[in-house]
Write a protein that holds these residues in place. Sequence first.
Motif, PDB file in Angstrom:
ATOM      1  N   GLN A   1       0.820  -1.214   0.000  1.00 19.59           N
ATOM      2  CA  GLN A   1       0.000   0.000   0.000  1.00 19.59           C
ATOM      3  C   GLN A   1       0.859   1.272   0.000  1.00 19.59           C
ATOM      4  N   ASP A   2       2.180   1.112  -0.004  1.00 18.78           N
ATOM      5  CA  ASP A   2       3.079   2.263   0.143  1.00 18.78           C
ATOM      6  C   ASP A   2       3.871   2.493  -1.144  1.00 18.78           C
ATOM      7  N   GLU A   3       3.534   3.549  -1.834  1.00 17.19           N
ATOM      8  CA  GLU A   3       4.123   3.831  -3.147  1.00 17.19           C
ATOM      9  C   GLU A   3       5.630   4.052  -3.075  1.00 17.19           C
ATOM     10  N   ARG A   4       6.151   4.420  -1.891  1.00 13.15           N
ATOM     11  CA  ARG A   4       7.589   4.729  -1.754  1.00 13.15           C
ATOM     12  C   ARG A   4       8.490   3.584  -2.215  1.00 13.15           C
ATOM     13  N   TRP A   5       8.038   2.350  -2.013  1.00 12.88           N
ATOM     14  CA  TRP A   5       8.919   1.199  -2.264  1.00 12.88           C
ATOM     15  C   TRP A   5       8.918   0.742  -3.722  1.00 12.88           C
ATOM     16  N   TRP A   6       8.015   1.276  -4.506  1.00 14.59           N
ATOM     17  CA  TRP A   6       7.791   0.740  -5.846  1.00 14.59           C
ATOM     18  C   TRP A   6       8.326   1.670  -6.925  1.00 14.59           C
ATOM     19  N   SER A   7       8.817   1.067  -7.993  1.00 14.86           N
ATOM     20  CA  SER A   7       9.146   1.857  -9.181  1.00 14.86           C
ATOM     21  C   SER A   7       7.826   2.351  -9.786  1.00 14.86           C
ATOM     22  N   GLU A   8       7.919   3.284 -10.695  1.00 14.44           N
ATOM     23  CA  GLU A   8       6.697   3.806 -11.327  1.00 14.44           C
ATOM     24  C   GLU A   8       5.922   2.684 -12.029  1.00 14.44           C
ATOM     25  N   ALA A   9       6.662   1.868 -12.786  1.00  9.63           N
ATOM     26  CA  ALA A   9       6.013   0.757 -13.489  1.00  9.63           C
ATOM     27  C   ALA A   9       5.471  -0.272 -12.493  1.00  9.63           C
ATOM     28  N   GLY A  10       6.228  -0.528 -11.427  1.00 12.53           N
ATOM     29  CA  GLY A  10       5.796  -1.489 -10.418  1.00 12.53           C
ATOM     30  C   GLY A  10       4.536  -1.052  -9.704  1.00 12.53           C
ATOM     31  N   TRP A  11       4.487   0.237  -9.333  1.00 20.28           N
ATOM     32  CA  TRP A  11       3.310   0.759  -8.626  1.00 20.28           C
ATOM     33  C   TRP A  11       2.069   0.707  -9.523  1.00 20.28           C
ATOM     34  N   ALA A  12       2.257   1.042 -10.800  1.00 18.00           N
ATOM     35  CA  ALA A  12       1.141   0.964 -11.755  1.00 18.00           C
ATOM     36  C   ALA A  12       0.625  -0.470 -11.857  1.00 18.00           C
ATOM     37  N   HIS A  13       1.560  -1.430 -11.870  1.00 12.28           N
ATOM     38  CA  HIS A  13       1.156  -2.831 -11.982  1.00 12.28           C
ATOM     39  C   HIS A  13       0.443  -3.315 -10.725  1.00 12.28           C
ATOM     40  N   VAL A  14       0.963  -2.966  -9.562  1.00 10.05           N
ATOM     41  CA  VAL A  14       0.341  -3.373  -8.296  1.00 10.05           C
ATOM     42  C   VAL A  14      -1.120  -2.918  -8.254  1.00 10.05           C
ATOM     43  N   GLN A  15      -1.353  -1.689  -8.679  1.00 15.41           N
ATOM     44  CA  GLN A  15      -2.709  -1.155  -8.635  1.00 15.41           C
ATOM     45  C   GLN A  15      -3.605  -1.782  -9.696  1.00 15.41           C
ATOM     46  N   LYS A  16      -3.060  -1.953 -10.891  1.00 17.83           N
ATOM     47  CA  LYS A  16      -3.851  -2.532 -11.987  1.00 17.83           C
ATOM     48  C   LYS A  16      -4.222  -3.980 -11.684  1.00 17.83           C
ATOM     49  N   ALA A  17      -3.256  -4.732 -11.127  1.00 17.17           N
ATOM     50  CA  ALA A  17      -3.472  -6.163 -10.861  1.00 17.17           C
ATOM     51  C   ALA A  17      -3.997  -6.431  -9.449  1.00 17.17           C
ATOM     52  N   SER A  18      -4.172  -5.366  -8.648  1.00 19.63           N
ATOM     53  CA  SER A  18      -4.675  -5.490  -7.264  1.00 19.63           C
ATOM     54  C   SER A  18      -3.854  -6.481  -6.448  1.00 19.63           C
ATOM     55  N   LEU A  19      -2.526  -6.359  -6.517  1.00 20.74           N
ATOM     56  CA  LEU A  19      -1.658  -7.271  -5.774  1.00 20.74           C
ATOM     57  C   LEU A  19      -1.628  -6.881  -4.295  1.00 20.74           C
ATOM     58  N   VAL A  20      -1.712  -7.875  -3.421  1.00 22.49           N
ATOM     59  CA  VAL A  20      -1.636  -7.629  -1.971  1.00 22.49           C
ATOM     60  C   VAL A  20      -0.671  -8.581  -1.266  1.00 22.49           C
ATOM     61  N   ALA A  21      -0.217  -9.621  -1.982  1.00 21.24           N
ATOM     62  CA  ALA A  21       0.677 -10.648  -1.419  1.00 21.24           C
ATOM     63  C   ALA A  21       1.153 -11.510  -2.579  1.00 21.24           C
ATOM     64  N   PRO A  22       2.150 -12.373  -2.351  1.00 22.22           N
ATOM     65  CA  PRO A  22       2.561 -13.289  -3.423  1.00 22.22           C
ATOM     66  C   PRO A  22       1.395 -14.152  -3.917  1.00 22.22           C
ATOM     67  N   ARG A  23       1.501 -14.611  -5.138  1.00 23.37           N
ATOM     68  CA  ARG A  23       0.461 -15.463  -5.701  1.00 23.37           C
ATOM     69  C   ARG A  23       0.367 -16.755  -4.874  1.00 23.37           C
ATOM     70  N   PHE A  24      -0.845 -17.236  -4.700  1.00 19.74           N
ATOM     71  CA  PHE A  24      -1.178 -18.471  -3.969  1.00 19.74           C
ATOM     72  C   PHE A  24      -1.141 -18.298  -2.451  1.00 19.74           C
ATOM     73  N   TRP A  25      -0.939 -17.069  -1.962  1.00 25.55           N
ATOM     74  CA  TRP A  25      -1.079 -16.789  -0.535  1.00 25.55           C
ATOM     75  C   TRP A  25      -2.504 -16.316  -0.261  1.00 25.55           C
ATOM     76  N   GLU A  26      -3.019 -16.637   0.924  1.00 27.77           N
ATOM     77  CA  GLU A  26      -4.314 -16.105   1.355  1.00 27.77           C
ATOM     78  C   GLU A  26      -4.398 -16.158   2.880  1.00 27.77           C
ATOM     79  N   VAL A  27      -5.294 -15.376   3.433  1.00 31.56           N
ATOM     80  CA  VAL A  27      -5.540 -15.394   4.872  1.00 31.56           C
ATOM     81  C   VAL A  27      -6.825 -16.174   5.132  1.00 31.56           C
ATOM     82  N   ALA A  28      -6.760 -17.146   6.039  1.00 29.94           N
ATOM     83  CA  ALA A  28      -7.939 -17.922   6.440  1.00 29.94           C
ATOM     84  C   ALA A  28      -7.977 -17.983   7.958  1.00 29.94           C
ATOM     85  N   ASP A  29      -9.076 -17.489   8.534  1.00 28.88           N
ATOM     86  CA  ASP A  29      -9.236 -17.470  10.001  1.00 28.88           C
ATOM     87  C   ASP A  29      -8.039 -16.815  10.690  1.00 28.88           C
TER      88      ASP A  29
END
Length: 444
Positions: free
Chosen positions: A235-263
Amino acid sequence: MNHQLSDLSPEQLRAFVAGQLERSRARTVQLTDAVDTDDLVRQHSRLMSPLVWDYAHIGNQEELWLVRDVGGREPVRQDIDELYDAFMHARADRPSLPLLSPTETKSYVVEVRDKVMDVLDHVKFDGGRELVDHGFAFGMIVQHEQQHDETMLATHQLRTGSPVLDAPAPPAGRRLPAAEVFVPGGVFEMGTSIEPWALDNERPAHAVHVAPYVIDTVPVSNGDYLKFVLGGGYQDERWWSEAGWAHVQKASLVAPRFWEVADGNWMRTRFGHREPLPLDEPVLHVCFYEAEAYAKWAGKRLPTEEEWEFAARFDPATGRTRRFPWGDETPGPQHANLGQRHLRPAPVGAYPAGASPLGVEQLIGDCWEWTSSDFTPYPGFRAFPYDEYSLVFFGPDYKILRGGSFGTDEVVARSTFRNWDYPVRRQIFAGFRCARDPKPSELH
């Protein structure tokens, strides 16, 4: 497989090639026999081909290069060349093609292999033709099949349904002697001119000067990466390159692929198994932009391709550039997690016998490692035996990955091998380690 390939007699080389062909085919059969017909023809992700396409493509490449070119034999199925040409049809479009059925595919690849074994029986390895020197064309096809086997393994990871693959757990990890390794830098020989089965983009060997740097002893673990996730890294734009930040937002990334929170617990899905996130394993299924952002968050950066290979191959005691981190011998199970022997990365610290002279570990196997480098040719590069292997991919669109994953076979996992992909790709078995510039106090 090693330099000594060039020392083998024609009969010994024939036997070695036959064994490699057999080994790669056994893996292909395992990956395709593990699922039913519906799973073979289904597209499990638009990023991937149906498994049955990969299977027939393996056979078609073998026919083109070994039956027709090396062997000079009549075509087996010239009518399907275009169907299985990877440059003619995007992966997303392949399910709609009139592909061979699973039954037709199996009989086709068996017929091709029978002819290949006959060609192998008669080929002259010293016939003055570069394509067959030291069995290169056969080695290229073995590597091609093993690379597609790893791609099919990635497709297995993307399929839904009950688990169909099984393998024993990897060895246990251990406490590391140090989190980082200081690398004094120097001149080393990057790439190779003597590995008989090395591919064109690994050639030629050339001297490279590397400035001093510090590199992580092992790849970044799930536990370390989780701190970035929990710390709001996505959620913090400081850590991302311009292209990376655009991708995170477009792809709605929140964690590595195949990770999820359960209970309230972090879980991951691995080949159909849903399990608690193993904190001591290298992180997997992150794209280049995620690796780059984590490194910046950690006060570091990704290593360059040159830094990665220097850490993997240079022996400061002798000034020699080794074949592998541990020496010149072919990887064994004590050195590295390769060849689908385990269906997951090993915990960090699991392979002390695979350490480089500098003390850097798990450089080969476990996970492909993103570097900061674009895919570009080495000085003196020559496309061989066709432009479409490397030449057409050179440029800033692709980032280099090094080292191989748990799904990479030993015949591919050279310290000089260069993998490349788009920086957004996450379905591959990719992780990373960080590097940084040394502090002034570390240089004295």
